[in-house]
Design a protein around this motif. Structure first.
Motif, short mmCIF file in Angstrom:
data_model
loop_
_atom_site.label_atom_id
_atom_site.label_comp_id
_atom_site.label_asym_id
_atom_site.label_seq_id
_atom_site.Cartn_x
_atom_site.Cartn_y
_atom_site.Cartn_z
N ILE A 284 -10.07 -0.71 7.07
CA ILE A 284 -10.31 0.81 6.95
C ILE A 284 -8.87 1.18 6.48
CG2 ILE A 284 -10.48 2.50 8.43
CD1 ILE A 284 -11.85 0.60 10.51
N GLY A 285 -7.36 1.45 6.53
CA GLY A 285 -6.68 1.38 6.05
C GLY A 285 -6.71 3.31 6.62
N ASP A 286 -6.15 4.06 5.72
CA ASP A 286 -6.11 5.50 6.51
C ASP A 286 -6.59 6.26 5.52
OD1 ASP A 286 -5.70 7.84 8.42
OD2 ASP A 286 -3.56 8.06 8.21
N PRO A 287 -7.39 6.77 5.29
CA PRO A 287 -7.48 7.42 3.88
C PRO A 287 -7.06 9.06 3.55
CG PRO A 287 -9.19 5.92 4.40
CD PRO A 287 -8.46 6.14 5.25
N ASP A 288 -7.66 9.17 4.72
CA ASP A 288 -6.84 10.55 4.85
C ASP A 288 -5.59 11.71 4.72
OD1 ASP A 288 -9.73 11.68 5.67
OD2 ASP A 288 -9.08 11.15 7.31
N SER A 289 -4.76 9.78 4.65
CA SER A 289 -3.26 9.98 4.50
C SER A 289 -3.17 9.38 2.74
CB SER A 289 -2.40 9.12 5.45
OG SER A 289 -2.78 10.53 6.38
N GLY A 290 -4.02 8.76 2.33
CA GLY A 290 -3.74 8.55 1.34
C GLY A 290 -3.80 6.73 1.36
N ILE A 291 -3.94 6.23 2.11
CA ILE A 291 -3.99 4.68 2.34
C ILE A 291 -5.11 3.63 2.28
CG2 ILE A 291 -2.95 2.56 3.50
CD1 ILE A 291 -0.96 5.00 3.56
N ALA A 292 -5.26 3.58 1.57
CA ALA A 292 -6.49 2.79 0.71
C ALA A 292 -7.28 1.23 1.90
CB ALA A 292 -6.82 2.48 -0.16
N PRO A 293 -8.31 1.69 2.01
CA PRO A 293 -8.66 0.13 2.47
C PRO A 293 -8.75 -1.13 1.67
CG PRO A 293 -10.21 1.87 2.71
CD PRO A 293 -9.13 2.57 1.55
N GLY A 294 -7.99 -1.76 2.61
CA GLY A 294 -7.34 -3.28 2.39
C GLY A 294 -6.09 -2.93 2.43
N THR A 295 -5.41 -1.82 2.69
CA THR A 295 -3.92 -2.14 2.42
C THR A 295 -3.14 -2.50 3.57
OG1 THR A 295 -3.87 0.03 1.52
CG2 THR A 295 -1.67 -0.51 2.44
N ALA A 296 -2.82 -3.89 3.72
CA ALA A 296 -1.91 -4.40 4.88
C ALA A 296 -1.25 -3.70 5.14
CB ALA A 296 -0.84 -5.62 4.06
N TRP A 297 -0.76 -4.37 6.75
CA TRP A 297 0.13 -3.39 7.14
C TRP A 297 1.50 -2.87 6.45
CZ3 TRP A 297 0.52 0.49 10.47
CH2 TRP A 297 1.79 0.76 11.42
N GLU A 298 1.74 -4.34 6.67
CA GLU A 298 3.54 -4.30 5.58
C GLU A 298 3.62 -3.47 4.50
OE1 GLU A 298 1.58 -6.72 6.11
OE2 GLU A 298 2.39 -7.57 7.90
N ASP A 299 2.65 -2.70 3.72
CA ASP A 299 2.45 -2.31 2.47
C ASP A 299 2.59 -1.09 2.69
OD1 ASP A 299 2.62 -4.64 0.86
OD2 ASP A 299 0.56 -5.01 0.92
N VAL A 300 1.96 -0.42 3.78
CA VAL A 300 1.73 0.46 4.36
C VAL A 300 2.81 1.87 4.11
CG1 VAL A 300 1.18 2.39 6.30
CG2 VAL A 300 -0.25 0.66 6.08
N PRO A 301 3.51 2.56 3.55
CA PRO A 301 4.96 3.36 3.50
C PRO A 301 5.96 3.18 4.41
CG PRO A 301 3.38 4.27 2.16
CD PRO A 301 2.43 3.03 2.94
N GLU A 302 7.37 3.46 4.57
CA GLU A 302 7.58 3.18 6.38
C GLU A 302 7.77 4.89 6.31
OE1 GLU A 302 9.62 1.05 8.12
OE2 GLU A 302 8.06 -0.44 6.48
N ASP A 303 7.31 5.99 5.49
CA ASP A 303 7.65 6.96 5.99
C ASP A 303 5.92 7.49 6.38
OD1 ASP A 303 6.06 7.40 3.33
OD2 ASP A 303 7.33 8.73 2.79
#
Length: 51
Positions: free
Chosen positions: A16-35
């Motif tokens: 699902i990601g977090d589209p409201d925060s700019g995290i696209a569906p399919g984004t692995a946890w490791e690729d989510v920005p640290e901030d």
């Protein structure tokens, strides 16, 4: 892909990601920005635990 849970109960689901925060569906946890923060309570990524 693994899901990660915030102490507040919010679950980050990579499918699902977090589209409201700019995290696209399919984004692995490791690729989510640290901030990135929990959209529910504002805690940092470092507070999440693997589900």
């Amino acid at each position: 892909m693994k899901k990660y849970v915030c102490p507040c109960g919010y679950v980050y689901d990579p499918e699902i990601g977090d589209p409201d925060s700019g995290i696209a569906p399919g984004t692995a946890w490791e690729d989510v920005p640290e901030d990135w923060v929990c959209p529910t309570c504002g805690l940092g990524k470092d507070m999440f635990e693997e589900e």
